[in-house]
Design an enzyme around this catalytic site. Structure first.
Site, PDB file in Angstrom:
ATOM      1  N   TYR A   1       0.825  -1.199   0.000  1.00  0.00           N
ATOM      2  CA  TYR A   1       0.000   0.000   0.000  1.00  0.00           C
ATOM      3  C   TYR A   1       0.860   1.250   0.000  1.00  0.00           C
ATOM      4  CZ  TYR A   1       0.969   0.945   4.946  1.00  0.00           C
ATOM      5  OH  TYR A   1       1.593   1.257   6.123  1.00  0.00           O
TER       6      TYR A   1
ATOM      7  N   LYS B   1       6.480  -1.730   1.745  1.00  0.00           N
ATOM      8  CA  LYS B   1       5.317  -1.163   2.438  1.00  0.00           C
ATOM      9  C   LYS B   1       4.186  -2.184   2.378  1.00  0.00           C
ATOM     10  CE  LYS B   1       3.093   3.357   3.035  1.00  0.00           C
ATOM     11  NZ  LYS B   1       3.189   3.418   4.486  1.00  0.00           N
TER      12      LYS B   1
ATOM     13  N   GLU C   1      12.557   3.027  13.815  1.00  0.00           N
ATOM     14  CA  GLU C   1      11.571   4.006  13.318  1.00  0.00           C
ATOM     15  C   GLU C   1      10.335   3.935  14.197  1.00  0.00           C
ATOM     16  OE1 GLU C   1      10.032   2.967   9.420  1.00  0.00           O
ATOM     17  OE2 GLU C   1      10.125   0.837   9.887  1.00  0.00           O
TER      18      GLU C   1
ATOM     19  N   LEU D   1      11.123   1.458   6.843  1.00  0.00           N
ATOM     20  CA  LEU D   1      10.495   1.894   5.599  1.00  0.00           C
ATOM     21  C   LEU D   1      11.161   3.219   5.229  1.00  0.00           C
ATOM     22  CD1 LEU D   1       8.159   1.404   3.538  1.00  0.00           C
ATOM     23  CD2 LEU D   1       6.961   3.193   4.803  1.00  0.00           C
TER      24      LEU D   1
HETATM   25  N1  PLP Z   1       7.713   3.963   8.735  1.00  0.00           N
HETATM   26  C1  PLP Z   1       6.591   3.232   8.781  1.00  0.00           C
HETATM   27  C2  PLP Z   1       6.620   1.906   9.449  1.00  0.00           C
HETATM   28  C3  PLP Z   1       5.409   3.707   8.186  1.00  0.00           C
HETATM   29  O1  PLP Z   1       4.289   2.957   8.219  1.00  0.00           O
HETATM   30  C4  PLP Z   1       5.406   4.981   7.579  1.00  0.00           C
HETATM   31  C5  PLP Z   1       4.207   5.517   6.946  1.00  0.00           C
HETATM   32  O2  PLP Z   1       3.168   4.926   6.946  1.00  0.00           O
HETATM   33  C6  PLP Z   1       6.598   5.723   7.583  1.00  0.00           C
HETATM   34  C7  PLP Z   1       7.733   5.177   8.161  1.00  0.00           C
HETATM   35  C8  PLP Z   1       6.655   7.085   6.948  1.00  0.00           C
HETATM   36  O3  PLP Z   1       6.709   7.002   5.562  1.00  0.00           O
HETATM   37  P1  PLP Z   1       6.134   8.165   4.647  1.00  0.00           P
HETATM   38  O4  PLP Z   1       6.854   9.416   5.059  1.00  0.00           O
HETATM   39  O5  PLP Z   1       6.465   7.750   3.271  1.00  0.00           O
HETATM   40  O6  PLP Z   1       4.685   8.242   4.916  1.00  0.00           O
END
Ligand code: PLP
Length: 284
Positions: free
Chosen positions: A34, A146, A178, A202
């Site tokens: 997603y 993701k 994270e 991620l």
């Molecule tokens: N890390 C995780 C586990 C996430 O689920 C998300 C966003 O859903 C992020 C980091 C942040 O990513 P982004 O800035 O692309 O939304």
């Protein structure tokens, strides 16, 4: 709250009319990926980066689908719902087949999108603040995908919510990876640290924008993991994500960070982030 219309497999439907097969592999195996994309002033922010990451995630799970088509669907969903500032959820799952671990060759992916109204950045929006807890990072080793397989994230975020906190910060082998749905940054002695973009996080799109902004502001930056034991002693901590945008972490595990408010570097980056959104999306 979700907007009334969703997109499912070629149709724009009322949310209550959208239905999936009971044999959907997304349900049986979380077999899908997603994205969440922010729209400001009717324009998708960092669209190319989201498309790119969606393609990498699809490749990561061997799901062949032409992801470029999703951008026009997403724009149309936002328009049909009469939204300008929105959060749009894109989901691609393997499709439907009688339950079998082995993936058949002839599956047709299920494409689902929904949208919801989100905050504008047209006014004088303040930087958000949030408290966090730390928790063990027991996720798989492919966090760069993701994936829909978010059970550890939902458990961690629920643990945070029960402790009265807004985010759970994952710790793997003593190092901060994270947040449950965000990336995490900390400032030590005027220098910014965040976990490198490898298989344990991620690679956030917002993270990457913030890294770019930090470089342009000459803030020393290290894509280097830091110890969770050092976290309470950080001068500043903040998290980034498409939903959160940027939020100053004021407290971790009940201990205040810095002065317990948003720090100077965090504020500087927030202001630069808002400017970047406004110029990219023609806000104001
Ligand atoms: N890390 C995780 C586990 C996430 O689920 C998300 C966003 O859903 C992020 C980091 C942040 O990513 P982004 O800035 O692309 O939304």
């Amino acid at each position: 709250m979700s907007a009334p219309l969703v997109y499912l497999n070629g149709q724009y439907l009322d949310r209550s009319d959208a239905a999936l097969s009971i044999d959907e592999r997304g349900v049986y195996f979380a077999d899908g990926v997603y994205e969440v994309v922010r729209y400001f002033n009717g324009k998708a922010f960092t669209l190319a980066e989201h498309l790119d990451r969606l393609k990498r995630s699809l490749d990561g799970i061997d799901l062949a689908w032409d992801a470029d088509a999703i951008a026009a669907i997403s724009d149309e969903l936002v328009q049909r719902n009469g939204l300008t500032d929105a959060r749009v959820y894109w989901q691609v799952t393997r499709g439907s087949a009688p339950r079998n671990h082995v993936i058949a060759d002839d599956l047709v992916p299920t494409i689902y999108l929904s949208a919801e109204e989100a905050q504008t950045l047209a006014g004088d929006e303040p930087l958000a603040t949030i408290s966090a807890i730390t928790t063990i990072d027991d996720r798989w080793h492919n966090c760069w995908i993701k994936s829909l397989m978010l059970l550890p994230n939902t458990l961690a975020k629920t643990k945070a919510a029960k402790a009265g906190a807004g985010e759970a910060i994952f710790v793997r082998d003593g190092r901060v990876t994270e947040g449950g749905a965000t990336n995490c940054f900390a400032v030590f002695d005027g220098e910014l640290y965040t976990h490198p973009a490898n298989r344990y996080i991620l690679e956030g799109i917002t993270r990457n924008v913030v890294i770019e902004l930090a470089k342009s502001l000459d803030i020393p930056l290290h894509e280097q993991a830091f110890s969770s034991a050092d976290l309470p002693g950080a001068d500043e901590v903040f998290i980034t994500g498409t939903g959160t945008l940027l939020a100053a972490v004021t407290e971790v595990d009940g201990k205040p960070i810095g002065e317990g408010g948003a720090g100077t570097i965090t504020r500087q980056l927030w202001d630069a982030f808002v400017d970047r959104v406004r110029s990219d999306c023609g806000v104001g």
